[in-house]
Design an enzyme around this catalytic site. Structure first.
Site, PDB file in Angstrom:
ATOM      1  CB  SER A 115      -0.897   0.009   1.235  1.00 44.60           C
ATOM      2  OG  SER A 115      -1.810  -1.060   1.196  1.00 44.60           O
ATOM      3  CE  LYS A 153      -3.405   5.544  -3.430  1.00 42.26           C
ATOM      4  NZ  LYS A 153      -4.697   4.879  -3.686  1.00 42.26           N
ATOM      5  CB  CYS A 424     -22.741   6.367  34.368  1.00 40.40           C
ATOM      6  SG  CYS A 424     -23.303   7.138  32.843  1.00 40.40           S
TER       7      CYS A 424
END
Length: 664
Positions: A115, A153, A424
């Site tokens: 990549s 690209k 909570c």
């Protein structure tokens, strides 16, 4: 690219087939949950880490198989951005994003197809150039004389052509043979030839809009259809015959070449990027910038994910003027109240936006953010939709109570917090997970287990310690797993841990590992829980507001603390300040140095190494700063931390080098 104005309401049969072919994660997202996330009905910040990575994995698989669930922009600028914000060194960000297996035999690629490292703003490009400069100086190469190249690209189907075979990218090391596309008549871009290496299978943007948009959901879907084993559809065959679909080698792309001095200011850089963005009639999703000096490229090498000598700049900037419908408070897993701004639906950078972040409630209060406020909304770079500016303010909408538990809120700097972390609902499952994760000597109580406990009305860590194997089985845990969980609870009490780790496990606001250790260096654990804010604020490093929040938090968890402390945990007491001073070795090579440890240590636990470093007179940090002297690296070190160290001129040494250093 997906038309983001049409959000998916069900998966197509093709998408279902692709999902079935993907390697199933241990806890696959349901189709309903997958679509909720894709439709933006669930904010990415609300996803658990596992859900976020799983969604990215599935979205990537669908995209690379030609049936995208979300747009490329949303994938990069929303979900990848969120993962990078949470964990810049996450393995998903360091590996090549694989293509889904199609049941075909894989073969080794002639070269690795990695990549590309991504930059979402000019500052990231500047940091990359600085690394190039440092590498050039190290190799004796004139940086000012280097030639930089920038090229579009392509947003197509990546492949490699060695002249005999055309390979898919696969996982970067192994791909599949798709040479059949050349047998079907696919041509190399005009002026090119077979065997020119890496490139992409693409289709002309104008041709797709005129001739294919009625038959294929998107160009990605069309590109995937070209390489499938089945016979080509008539429209795909026509695109090949007319030369609209082709293989475009990267070496054939139009490009800009020049010295860094020609692109080092933002205006010149933007001009170069803009000139390349419209050079070709194919979908592109960025501009790739690289150096051309072969020797320096070889010296810089690559990570498992990308080449260090190359970077892809992806621009994503769009704004719109919208009206706020409402400001909804949401309690995060850490008790921070996040203002979620609901806006009239608007499209930005290809995505349909219904919500944005106001970051914190001080921003809401100071800028008049409430129903009716007119704002300029933007999606730029790697940032999720945000408020760029308030055009017409309205009465700010501030919560008075926690929306999850109704408890009183407190201000801490710019944010509102709910300190009721052990009661909570929005924080309970996280509190259970956080407790065991912080102890660090117990396995099996990760996010999924904590979620299941919460679903069966377990509302606190104290209750967990009273569960028997039969109780776990009734909740759906397997018999062996239930026995293991009970064994792990016993282990957590018998295996020695530091007292500051035990105190930090309660998740009290402002009482992370560092503050707990600092506090316990002045008072024993049995006394800390009863300290008042005046006593704490008198300790160097603790401000009055911090001390007030700590005292309030300790008061809330006092019953639970007494209950768990009474179970007899094997706690190692923190040496008091006076005792530590006696132990410090001022003659050590690391005495007075700021040391940061990162990665998995081979020769011992990282916490033990930190303790030893302090005894040798070193100061131990948790993150790299300009004041850090040594970054000690173990295995599996995140590239972001190494990059930060190099940029700041920090000395990086391996675990072995560190051990040799302190032995001298």
């Amino acid at each position: 690219m997906i038309d983001a104005s049409i959000m998916p309401y069900e998966l197509s049969n093709q998408q279902k087939s692709i999902l079935d072919s993907l390697t199933s994660p241990a806890h696959r997202l349901s189709v309903e949950r997958l679509l909720e996330i894709a439709r933006s009905q669930v904010d990415e910040t609300e996803l658990s880490d596992d859900e976020l990575v799983e969604f990215l994995t599935l979205a990537n698989g669908l995209y690379r198989a030609g049936s995208p669930l979300i747009s490329d922009g949303e994938y990069d600028f929303t979900f990848i951005a969120e993962l990078r914000r949470r964990n810049p060194g996450h393995p998903y960000l360091r590996e090549v994003e694989p293509e889904p297996a199609r049941g075909e035999k894989t073969v080794e690629l002639p070269v690795r197809m990695l990549s590309t490292e991504k930059a979402y703003d000019f500052d990231a490009v500047l940091r990359w150039a600085k690394r190039i400069r440092n590498a050039a100086e190290k190799e004796g190469v004139d940086f000012d004389g280097l030639t930089f190249q920038a090229a579009p690209k392509l947003d197509g189907y990546a492949a490699y052509d060695d002249g005999k075979m055309l390979y898919t990218r696969g996982d970067g090391r192994r791909g599949t043979d798709i040479s059949r596309v050349f047998d079907r008549g696919l041509q190399v871009t005009p002026g090119g030839r077979r065997g020119m290496g890496a490139g992409e299978v693409v289709v002309a943007r104008s041709y797709f809009r005129r001739h294919l948009a009625d038959y294929f959901d998107n160009s990605r879907n069309f590109q995937a259809s070209l390489i499938k084993e089945k016979e080509l559809e008539i429209h795909a065959a026509a695109a090949i015959e007319q030369g609209a679909a082709l293989f475009y080698p990267f070496v054939m792309l139009p490009n800009w070449q020049g010295k860094w001095s020609e692109m080092e200011d933002e205006a010149s850089f933007a001009e170069i990027i803009d000139s390349l963005w419209s050079k070709i009639d194919f979908d592109i999703d960025g501009v790739v910038i690289e150096i051309t000096h072969q020797g320096l490229k070889e010296a810089m090498g690559a990570t498992r994910h990308h080449h260090r000598w190359q970077i892809a700049y992806k621009k994503n900037s769009d704004t719109a003027v919208v009206t706020i419908i409402d400001v909804i408070p949401q309690t995060s897993r850490t008790g921070r109240i996040t203002p979620v701004v609901e806006v009239e639906p608007t499209r930005l950078s290809g995505a349909l936006i219904r919500r944005a972040t106001a970051h914190h409630y001080n921003m809401v209060a100071e800028n008049g953010i409430g129903p009716g406020t007119v704002i300029e909304l933007s999606r730029s770079g790697e940032v999720i939709p945000k408020i760029e500016q308030v055009i017409t303010p309205a009465a700010p909408k501030l919560p008075e109570k926690c929306p999850s538990c109704g408890d009183e809120l407190i201000w801490d700097n710019d944010s509102l917090f709910c300190l009721n972390n052990m009661n909570c609902p929005a924080q309970i499952s996280h509190s259970i997970e956080h407790f065991f994760k912080t102890l660090g000597n117990v396995d099996g109580f990760g996010p999924q287990s904590a979620k299941r406990l919460f679903e069966h009305n377990i509302r606190g860590v104290g209750e967990v310690y009273h569960l028997a194997a039969a109780d776990f089985e009734e909740m759906g845990f397997g018999p062996k797993q239930s026995e293991n969980l009970v064994a792990q609870l016993l282990r957590s009490r018998s295996e020695q841990i530091e007292d500051w780790r035990f105190l930090a496990a309660f998740g009290i606001h402002r009482m992370g590992l560092g503050n707990c250790e600092k506090l316990l260096a002045h008072f024993p654990l049995s006394d800390v829980i009863t300290l008042d804010k005046e006593t704490i604020s008198a300790i160097k490093g603790f401000k009055e507001k911090t001390a007030e929040a700590m005292v309030r938090g300790m008061g809330r968890i006092r019953p639970l603390f007494d209950e768990l402390y009474g179970l007899g945990f094997n706690l190692q007491s923190t040496p008091l300040v006076s005792a530590v001073k006696e132990q410090v070795d001022s003659s050590s090579p690391v005495s007075g140095k700021l040391v940061v440890f990162t990665g998995a240590m081979v020769h011992g636990k990282r916490d033990d190494m930190k303790k030893q470093a302090r005894e040798l007179g070193a100061k131990v940090g948790s993150s790299v700063t300009g004041k850090t002297d040594y970054l000690v690296t173990g295995a599996r070190v995140g590239e972001s931390k190494l990059r930060a160290a190099r940029d700041k001129g920090v000395t990086i040494i391996s675990e072995e080098e560190y051990l040799k250093l302190i032995e001298t």
